[in-house]
Structure formats: C-alpha cells, structure tokens
Design an enzyme around this catalytic site. Structure first.
Site, PDB file in Angstrom:
ATOM      1  N   GLU A 186      -3.968   1.817  -2.857  1.00  0.00           N
ATOM      2  CA  GLU A 186      -4.089   3.244  -2.557  1.00  0.00           C
ATOM      3  C   GLU A 186      -3.253   4.089  -3.516  1.00  0.00           C
ATOM      4  OE1 GLU A 186      -5.264   5.492   1.255  1.00  0.00           O
ATOM      5  OE2 GLU A 186      -3.972   3.852   1.940  1.00  0.00           O
ATOM      6  N   ASN A 246       0.878  -1.170   0.000  1.00  0.00           N
ATOM      7  CA  ASN A 246       0.000   0.000   0.000  1.00  0.00           C
ATOM      8  C   ASN A 246       0.917   1.223   0.000  1.00  0.00           C
ATOM      9  OD1 ASN A 246      -1.413   2.316   0.903  1.00  0.00           O
ATOM     10  ND2 ASN A 246      -3.022   1.053   1.785  1.00  0.00           N
ATOM     11  N   ASP A 278      -3.828  -4.882   1.084  1.00  0.00           N
ATOM     12  CA  ASP A 278      -4.067  -4.259   2.387  1.00  0.00           C
ATOM     13  C   ASP A 278      -5.462  -4.692   2.815  1.00  0.00           C
ATOM     14  OD1 ASP A 278      -4.657  -2.681   4.539  1.00  0.00           O
ATOM     15  OD2 ASP A 278      -4.370  -0.764   3.519  1.00  0.00           O
ATOM     16  N   ASN A 325      -6.733  -4.324   5.863  1.00  0.00           N
ATOM     17  CA  ASN A 325      -7.264  -3.531   6.963  1.00  0.00           C
ATOM     18  C   ASN A 325      -7.860  -4.428   8.052  1.00  0.00           C
ATOM     19  OD1 ASN A 325      -6.848  -0.646   6.827  1.00  0.00           O
ATOM     20  ND2 ASN A 325      -7.966  -0.691   4.893  1.00  0.00           N
ATOM     21  N   TYR A 353      -7.699  -3.880  -2.048  1.00  0.00           N
ATOM     22  CA  TYR A 353      -7.578  -2.857  -1.016  1.00  0.00           C
ATOM     23  C   TYR A 353      -8.886  -2.858  -0.227  1.00  0.00           C
ATOM     24  CZ  TYR A 353      -7.351   1.770   1.158  1.00  0.00           C
ATOM     25  OH  TYR A 353      -7.377   2.814   2.063  1.00  0.00           O
ATOM     26  N   ASP A 359       2.873   4.749   4.974  1.00  0.00           N
ATOM     27  CA  ASP A 359       2.750   4.212   6.327  1.00  0.00           C
ATOM     28  C   ASP A 359       2.736   2.688   6.326  1.00  0.00           C
ATOM     29  OD1 ASP A 359       0.317   4.469   5.021  1.00  0.00           O
ATOM     30  OD2 ASP A 359      -0.784   5.227   6.736  1.00  0.00           O
ATOM     31  N   HIS A 360       2.677   2.079   5.133  1.00  0.00           N
ATOM     32  CA  HIS A 360       2.781   0.630   4.982  1.00  0.00           C
ATOM     33  C   HIS A 360       4.144   0.281   4.385  1.00  0.00           C
ATOM     34  CE1 HIS A 360      -1.695  -0.238   5.219  1.00  0.00           C
ATOM     35  NE2 HIS A 360      -1.688   1.060   4.996  1.00  0.00           N
TER      36      HIS A 360
END
Length: 257
Positions: free
Chosen positions: A34, A7, A147, A149, A106, A247-248
């Site tokens: 993303e 991501n 990702d 989540n 995603y 951030d990933h």
C-alpha cells in the site's frame, strides 16, 4: 538473515516511520504494501541514504508494493504483477535476495462476501496460487510476504462470532490461504507462537489498538528449505504506537545462515 513485511498505508505519510524503524531494526529485506504512490515519485534517495536498495511497483493513490534490501538483487529479473493475469492494480513484486526468492504481495481486500470485489479477490488469489506454484518449481528457498487480507483461523480474530463468514474471515478466503500452504508453504509466525490475540492490524476507530481488538492478516509463508532455517518470527507492535501510524505493523522472520 531477517525478512519483514509491513503494509504502510501510504509511504508518503509513513516514510519517516519506515526510516526510523529500519534504523532500529536493520532487516535484510523489507516488503512494503500500500505505497499509495505513483511509480516515478518513489523516495529512492531517502531509501538509499538509509543503506537500502529498492525495487518497486507504484500506483497513484492506491495499492503499490516494494522490496527494500541491503544486499544486491541476484540472477532472475524482478517480476511485477502476476504473470498471465491481467490486472490494472499493482499488487505483486518478486526478486531474489541472498538466494531467497522473495514475493511481496498485497492481496485484494474484497469489500464484502458476494460482491464484485470479492469475486475479483478470489480470482486474484487463484492466479497468485498458480504463480507461486510455478515459482516453487524454480526456487526451493522462497518466502511469500505481505498483507493477505485473510485471517486464517478464528484465533486470528478478536471476535470470531462477529466476523463469522465476513470478508477477511470467510470460508472461501481461508480455503485459498490453505491452498497456498498446501503448495508446500508454512505460516512462519505459527511455527513459533500458538497464542490467541496475536494481531498485525487494528482499525483506527474506537481505540481498537489500545483494546487489542485486531486481526492477524499480515503473513510470511515459507518453503521447507526456509522452515529448516527459521529461528523466530514475531509481530512488532511498536510502530503502531507512533503518531499517525499505519493501521498495520511489521511482521519479522529471522533465518539462520
């Protein structure tokens, strides 16, 4: 054969990172999430100059997914979105590479348990489960990368008590993850690494990465046919140390021939 998921939290911002990482890690397949980039402005020329082909499903400002591959795509046409599920958000793309059906996903964040966005997440996950079940009937060699989540277990969270029943760690989300696995898929990372404190995402705030306070929410699920070929799966923390990082960070699966 190496497959990876990442991501990038804006491909426009992180394109130099993607190109630098591929130069050092020439994986066969890289699934990106993303993109945050409208479909027509995808940087195909730069990707091709790096030795990769690409298929993508872009969306301005939000979402967006892509599959980068060194080998030509095979057979079945590229699929975008979840067939039969009406969704304005561009979150899924699938293609076949070197005999492996690759689904890049995603998953919806969900915002907060009980919110409308959380209900959308659960409906989306149910639709994904149906779609993956259909794909498995056609493709014994399949990998679902992305990702998610979802942190599947407490050991995938830096503070399980603080995150208890919160979004990303709630019982319904974890149950949805387990239902995907029950289709005949295995969490590739956990085939090789059983340690706690192994994360793929860290909040930008409060020096979370330096303190290793993160979550493992980026996953590669694989079928039994690929499990038999799995030679390793690791989280590459290196790009998270770079300037202006996502951030990933990438998760990489190695398959034997």
């Amino acid at each position: 054969m190496k497959l990876a998921t990442w991501n990038v939290n804006s491909l426009k911002v992180r394109l130099p990172h993607v190109l630098a990482w591929l130069a050092e890690n020439p994986v066969d397949v890289l699934c990106l999430q993303e993109l945050k980039m409208d479909h027509p402005v995808f940087p195909l020329a730069e990707i091709e100059a790096a030795g990769y082909r690409a298929v993508w499903y872009g969306q301005k400002t939000y979402n967006g997914v892509a599959i980068l591959t060194r080998a030509p795509l095979e057979g079945e046409a590229v699929v975008t979105g979840i067939p039969g599920f009406e969704d304005e958000q561009r979150r899924v793309i699938a293609a076949t590479v070197n005999g492996v059906r690759v689904i890049c996903a995603y998953v919806v964040n969900g915002e907060a348990v009980g919110s409308a966005k959380f209900e959308y997440k659960m409906a989306w996950l149910a639709a994904l489960e149906r779609y993956v079940a259909e794909e498995l009937a056609r493709h014994p060699a399949l990998a679902l990368l992305g990702d998610y989540n979802i942190a599947p277990e407490d050991r995938d969270v830096y503070d399980p008590e603080a995150w208890h029943e919160k979004v990303l760690c709630s019982t319904p989300e974890r149950a949805a993850f387990q239902r995907l696995c029950a289709l005949g898929l295995s969490d590739a990372f956990r085939l090789f690494n059983q340690e706690d404190k192994q994360y793929s995402w860290w909040d930008y705030r409060a020096m979370m990465f330096r303190r290793n306070l993160g979550l493992r929410i980026d996953h590669i699920l694989i079928t039994e046919a690929l499990k038999a070929r799995a030679a390793g799966c690791e989280i590459d923390r290196t790009p998270r140390k770079w300037e202006r990082p996502s951030d990933h960070t990438p998760v990489v699966l190695t398959l034997s021939q």
